[in-house]
Design a protein around this motif. Structure first.
Motif, short mmCIF file in Angstrom:
data_model
loop_
_atom_site.label_atom_id
_atom_site.label_comp_id
_atom_site.label_asym_id
_atom_site.label_seq_id
_atom_site.Cartn_x
_atom_site.Cartn_y
_atom_site.Cartn_z
N SER A 294 0.83 -1.21 0.00
CA SER A 294 0.00 0.00 0.00
C SER A 294 0.86 1.26 0.00
N THR A 295 1.98 1.21 0.69
CA THR A 295 2.90 2.35 0.71
C THR A 295 3.41 2.65 -0.69
N LEU A 296 3.75 1.61 -1.45
CA LEU A 296 4.23 1.80 -2.81
C LEU A 296 3.16 2.48 -3.67
N LEU A 297 1.92 2.03 -3.56
CA LEU A 297 0.84 2.64 -4.34
C LEU A 297 0.65 4.11 -3.97
N LYS A 298 0.72 4.41 -2.69
CA LYS A 298 0.56 5.80 -2.25
C LYS A 298 1.70 6.67 -2.78
N ALA A 299 2.90 6.11 -2.85
CA ALA A 299 4.04 6.86 -3.38
C ALA A 299 3.86 7.14 -4.86
N ILE A 300 3.38 6.14 -5.61
CA ILE A 300 3.14 6.34 -7.04
C ILE A 300 2.06 7.39 -7.25
N ALA A 301 1.07 7.40 -6.36
CA ALA A 301 -0.02 8.38 -6.45
C ALA A 301 0.42 9.78 -6.05
N GLY A 302 1.64 9.91 -5.51
CA GLY A 302 2.12 11.22 -5.09
C GLY A 302 1.69 11.63 -3.70
N LEU A 303 1.18 10.67 -2.91
CA LEU A 303 0.69 10.98 -1.57
C LEU A 303 1.77 10.86 -0.50
N LEU A 304 2.89 10.22 -0.84
CA LEU A 304 4.00 10.08 0.10
C LEU A 304 5.28 10.57 -0.56
N PRO A 305 6.03 11.44 0.09
CA PRO A 305 7.29 11.92 -0.50
C PRO A 305 8.40 10.90 -0.34
N PRO A 306 9.22 10.69 -1.37
CA PRO A 306 10.35 9.76 -1.25
C PRO A 306 11.40 10.29 -0.27
N ALA A 307 11.97 9.39 0.53
CA ALA A 307 13.13 9.74 1.33
C ALA A 307 14.36 9.79 0.42
N ARG A 308 14.40 8.87 -0.54
CA ARG A 308 15.41 8.86 -1.61
C ARG A 308 14.76 8.28 -2.85
N GLY A 309 15.37 8.54 -3.99
CA GLY A 309 14.83 8.03 -5.23
C GLY A 309 13.70 8.91 -5.74
N ALA A 310 12.98 8.41 -6.75
CA ALA A 310 11.93 9.22 -7.37
C ALA A 310 10.90 8.35 -8.06
N VAL A 311 9.73 8.95 -8.30
CA VAL A 311 8.68 8.33 -9.10
C VAL A 311 8.31 9.31 -10.22
N TYR A 312 8.35 8.83 -11.45
CA TYR A 312 7.98 9.65 -12.60
C TYR A 312 6.74 9.02 -13.25
N THR A 313 5.74 9.84 -13.55
CA THR A 313 4.54 9.33 -14.21
C THR A 313 4.20 10.20 -15.40
#
Length: 272
Positions: free
Chosen positions: A95-114
């Motif tokens: 669930s944390t991964l999905l929230k990160a992809i949705a932009g609801l959780l900021p990465p501590a490191r790394g990034a998500v591009y959509t």
């Protein structure tokens, strides 16, 4: 769109750990993602939340901070047309991964591009419990950007898809069972085309008939939209719906590939 996503990555100066397949159109790039939760406690013994707060306010105990590393260096690419199942035991970071992809959780490191706007649908997705299902359909559609005319056009389709008990569409959602609420949420979310649709356990509470309709709707979304991510403990739903499965274990990718191969390895490892 693939070009636009590559340009977005280039602007940040990132060097992704994963290589984009030039023959396919990427829609989500998760690059070395780390998500860390910071949990604070009063540092004092047992008690209610109220007593813990009082201890903090009275400075009897300094708050203690604990870090929970929920996602650890996850990297992968989702391509247009993918339906990706995300599996793992409780606490593995799904669930944390999905929230990160949705932009609801900021990465501590790394990034998500959509490429486009991700939309997260969960069983606990916010609808107004004191309002009727009918009013929630209207508000939900408007919140997703549909016009009043489009909302009116899709209303009957949503009601039919949700398959509520007779008359319940006019009852407050607080009177719904968990399954009825989940079906209505999915029906509302599926009423429009999404760039990236993230579904967290929304199919776990439906009966066989609803799951068949949901699978058909997800297949339709895959054709008309970008990509679909599905978290569900029901592995049969994952196998029937997805063309790819990511297995998370303690926040890391344990396996990523063909559904039958990944699910077989997961079942062997977990004894299911």
């Amino acid at each position: 769109m693939a070009k636009a996503l590559k340009e977005k990555i280039a602007v940040t100066g990132a060097q992704p750990e994963v290589v984009i397949d030039p023959s396919r159109e990427p829609i989500v790039v998760v690059d070395g993602l780390h998500i860390v939760y910071r949990v604070y406690s009063s540092g004092g013994g047992k008690g209610t939340a109220a007593t813990a707060l009082l201890r903090i306010l009275r400075r009897q105990n300094r708050p203690q901070m604990k870090e929970v590393h929920a996602v650890r260096g996850v990297s992968f690419i989702a391509y247009r047309g993918d339906a990706i199942g995300v599996i793992g035991t409780n606490g593995s970071g799904k669930s944390t991964l999905l929230k990160a992809i949705a932009g609801l959780l900021p990465p501590a490191r790394g990034a998500v591009y959509t490429d486009g706007q991700p939309s997260l649908l969960g069983v606990n997705a916010a609808l107004m419990r004191d309002l009727s299902g009918s009013r929630n359909i209207i508000l939900g559609c408007l919140a997703m950007g549909l016009s009043p005319e489009e909302t009116k056009k899709r209303y009957d389709e949503i009601v039919k898809f949700a398959d509520l008990k007779p008359g319940f569409i006019d009852y407050p959602m607080s009177t719904y069972s968990s399954g009825m609420g989940a079906r209505l949420r999915f029906a509302i979310a599926a009423a429009r085309t999404h760039d990236v649709l993230l579904i967290d356990e929304a199919l776990a509470t439906g009966d066989a008939k609803f799951k068949r309709r949901s699978k058909a709707k997800i297949d339709e979304l895959r054709k008309n939209a970008g990509a679909v991510f599905l978290v569900a403990h029901n592995l049969d739903v994952i196998e029937e719906t997805c063309n790819r499965v990511i297995w998370l274990d303690e926040g890391r990718i344990k396996m990523d590939g063909d559904p039958q191969e990944v699910l077989a390895a997961y079942n062997e490892a977990t004894g299911k």
